[in-house]
Enzyme design. Structure first.
Site, PDB file in Angstrom:
ATOM      1  N   SER A 193      14.665  23.346 -53.296  1.00 59.06           N
ATOM      2  CA  SER A 193      13.393  22.712 -53.657  1.00 59.06           C
ATOM      3  C   SER A 193      12.192  23.518 -53.190  1.00 59.06           C
ATOM      4  CB  SER A 193      13.317  21.304 -53.062  1.00 59.06           C
ATOM      5  OG  SER A 193      14.256  20.475 -53.693  1.00 59.06           O
ATOM      6  N   ASP A 252       8.767  18.141 -46.027  1.00 60.16           N
ATOM      7  CA  ASP A 252       9.915  18.579 -46.820  1.00 60.16           C
ATOM      8  C   ASP A 252       9.424  19.547 -47.915  1.00 60.16           C
ATOM      9  OD1 ASP A 252      12.661  18.578 -47.246  1.00 60.16           O
ATOM     10  OD2 ASP A 252      12.594  16.934 -48.673  1.00 60.16           O
ATOM     11  N   GLU A 392       6.261  12.898 -55.528  1.00 60.54           N
ATOM     12  CA  GLU A 392       7.675  13.252 -55.532  1.00 60.54           C
ATOM     13  C   GLU A 392       8.554  12.030 -55.284  1.00 60.54           C
ATOM     14  OE1 GLU A 392      10.958  16.137 -53.355  1.00 60.54           O
ATOM     15  OE2 GLU A 392       9.389  15.234 -52.166  1.00 60.54           O
TER      16      GLU A 392
END
Ligand code: ZN
Length: 592
Positions: A193, A252, A392
């Site tokens: 990602s 993240d 997200e």
């Protein structure tokens, strides 16, 4: 001769030639020759006026005055104001030079050459302009790891299907424009990602675990050649607002790639610092552990900085529960909003709304992705200059990894609900481009229906083709979720890439599936808890390396859906860097 020829191959065409002649090349040359490189890499597309660093890495050790660098035949100094940094011998691998914050204003084909007495490197770039601004707002939804079967499963559960026809659509199913997106990075067919989101936010390819940088031979994570992110372009060139929403940790990879430049996505303290200095007006999600000083109980920082206090003194409303979020987002005076609702990743919708498992009891006041999306839009849309919002749905990926398709399906339904909020906003604000896309895929597929009424051992209960019939999930509630998953006729959803595990063909009602645990010798083996729970569970020998404890990302194309001005540019098969291109063209961020 071989020496020079291979350096040329490295920069120009080696990625294309490698599959064909890697064996030949490897027998001819030693691996250190691959070190010579120019960044941005060959074939890079660069937005006119965007900032990027140029780095040249030679194999030889030379004096700076022996190095000649030209762009389209002119000295590089024509394009660069700052003094370059020359490294006489970088990590013992040769001389390097870095030009920071380069900008090329004029679109066109550019060829850059770097020559020393022994070496010659060459790359070509395409510099493109954006044209005038066409939209006021861009909302980019990332369904992290959302593969087609996640979408299909969500539609079955949420809308139902009768005699072959779905009784409704997900909110992004009827968007007019669709494209297949290639997600591979500069180093590998399979992306993570960090580098896939970085392609969306910078328009440049990078490598696994990296974001906002090209991966060079630098050893310090933060000194690799940088490329500008869409959020930085917006903040540098416009008066627009920026919002970042995720139900993962805000540090993240996906939210991090909106603002950060690091070779290692694990630099989470640095990423939290970048979120603070980014100037983004709305920041909502998990990962509070990196915003509090190390003396705090749940902190994961290695210093005494209190970023929550810093956000407060920068004029942000700070919120820590769903109730505080909703109150602040309805408060007309809220111009900047910072909210963290969990020290780690937040809980998914199946647990928060139904099962109350995982960490829901400990953190009962987490907002839903829909509430974070609505709050972000409420605050950002106060800016008459428009906004860029990234939302997200991170947990689709977090649940695909441990082969927990039911939880992934529920969070895909949640993403659909969040996208509906953006579509409702766009009804009164038609100058809004909405994009919904995975950053990469997983290996799941729906193969049939598991029917408990069928005789025989567990695998004989899987109906395929005509024998599958239809599942019997209850009709979904008003939010689009069925209130029961352990029905007698369930989707037979199987992953194609997996560690050792027990296949139970039942939803994991006691918490997220943990398919494999460390066994003797350190390899991952099937988690016997599931055999103890269900004696007919099937032992499945993994097809991934034995050090892998979960499923993995796949190179399968990601399906992007889009609506609004500019969305017509999404069609056919596209590279992930082109998603950036469509966004910056729509926002007119690359004017000469
Ligand atoms: Zn993942």
């Amino acid at each position: 001769m071989i020496f020079l020829a291979t350096i040329f191959l490295k920069t120009m065409h080696i990625s294309r030639l490698l599959p064909l002649c890697s064996a030949l090349l490897l027998t001819l040359i030693s691996s250190h020759i691959y070190a010579a490189a120019i960044y941005p890499i060959n074939d890079a597309s660069i937005l006119a006026g965007s900032k990027f660093d140029i780095k040249v890495e030679l194999n030889g050790v030379i004096n700076q005055d022996e190095l000649q660098i030209q762009i389209n035949g002119a000295p590089v100094t024509k394009f660069v104001n700052a003094k370059p940094e020359f490294i006489a011998n970088e990590n013992g691998k040769g001389s390097s030079i870095i030009f920071r914050d380069v900008q090329i204003a004029k679109p066109g084909k550019y060829s850059m050459t770097a020559s020393s007495p022994q070496e010659r490197l060459q790359v070509s770039w395409d510099v493109y302009a954006s044209g005038p601004r066409r939209v006021k707002n861009v909302i980019l939804f990332i369904g992290d790891g959302m593969t087609i079967a996640n979408r299909t499963a969500a539609r079955v559960l949420s809308k139902g299907i009768t005699e072959g026809k779905y009784q409704g659509k997900l909110s992004f199913d009827d968007m007019p424009n669709i494209a297949l997106i290639g997600t591979s990075g500069s180093d590998s067919l399979i992306t993570d990602s960090a580098n896939s989101m970085s392609a969306y936010t910078t328009g440049h390819k990078t490598a696994v675990n990296a974001m906002g940088v090209y991966v060079s031979r630098a050893t310090d994570n933060l000194s690799h050649p940088k490329v500008e992110t869409i959020a930085e372009l917006i903040k540098r060139n416009t008066k627009m607002s920026v919002g970042i929403v995720s139900d993962a940790e805000l540090e993240d990879a996906t939210p991090a790639a909106v603002v950060s430049h690091t070779r290692r996505r694990a630099d989470k303290q640095y990423i939290a610092d970048q979120l603070l200095v980014s100037g983004a007006e709305v920041i909502l999600g998990g990962g509070s552990a990196y915003f509090y000083p190390q003396s705090t109980k749940t902190s994961k920082r290695k210093d005494d900085k209190n970023l929550v206090e810093a956000f407060k003194s920068d004029g942000y409303q700070t919120v820590f529960t769903k109730q505080e979020l909703l109150k602040a987002s309805e408060d007309k005076s809220t111009k900047k909003l910072f909210g963290v609702f969990h020290p780690d990743n937040m809980d998914g919708s199946l647990d928060r709304l139904f099962l109350k498992k995982n960490t829901v009891a400990e953190f009962p006041n987490q907002p839903d992705l829909t509430e974070m999306t609505q709050s972000a839009i409420n605050v950002l849309s106060k800016n008459p200059n428009g906004f860029f919002l990234m939302v997200e749905a991170a947990l689709i990926d977090k649940f695909n990894h441990p082969l927990d398709w039911e939880r992934a399906a529920f969070d895909t339904i949640m993403l659909s609900n969040a996208v509906q909020i953006a579509k409702d906003f766009a009804k009164t604000h038609p100058d809004t481009l909405i994009i919904v896309t995975p950053d990469h895929t997983h290996s799941g597929s729906i193969a049939g229906v598991v029917n408990d009424a069928k005789a025989g051992p567990l695998r004989e209960k899987v109906g395929t083709y005509a024998d599958a019939g239809y599942p019997n999930y209850p009709k979904a509630n008003v939010e689009g979720y069925p209130n029961q998953m352990d029905v007698s006729k369930r989707l037979a959803f199987f992953y194609g890439a997996y560690p050792d595990h027990y296949e139970t063909m039942h939803p994991k009602l006691d918490g997220t599936f943990v398919p494999a645990i460390k066994g003797e010798g350190g390899n991952f083996v099937a988690n016997s808890k599931y055999l103890q729970q269900q004696e007919d569970a099937i032992h499945v020998g993994g097809n991934l390396p034995s050090q892998q404890d979960t499923g993995v990302h796949t190179a399968d194309d990601a399906v992007l859906s889009a609506i609004g001005p500019g969305s017509e540019k999404f069609h056919g098969f596209m590279d992930n860097t082109e998603v950036f291109k469509v966004m910056v063209e729509s926002l007119g961020l690359g004017r000469q």
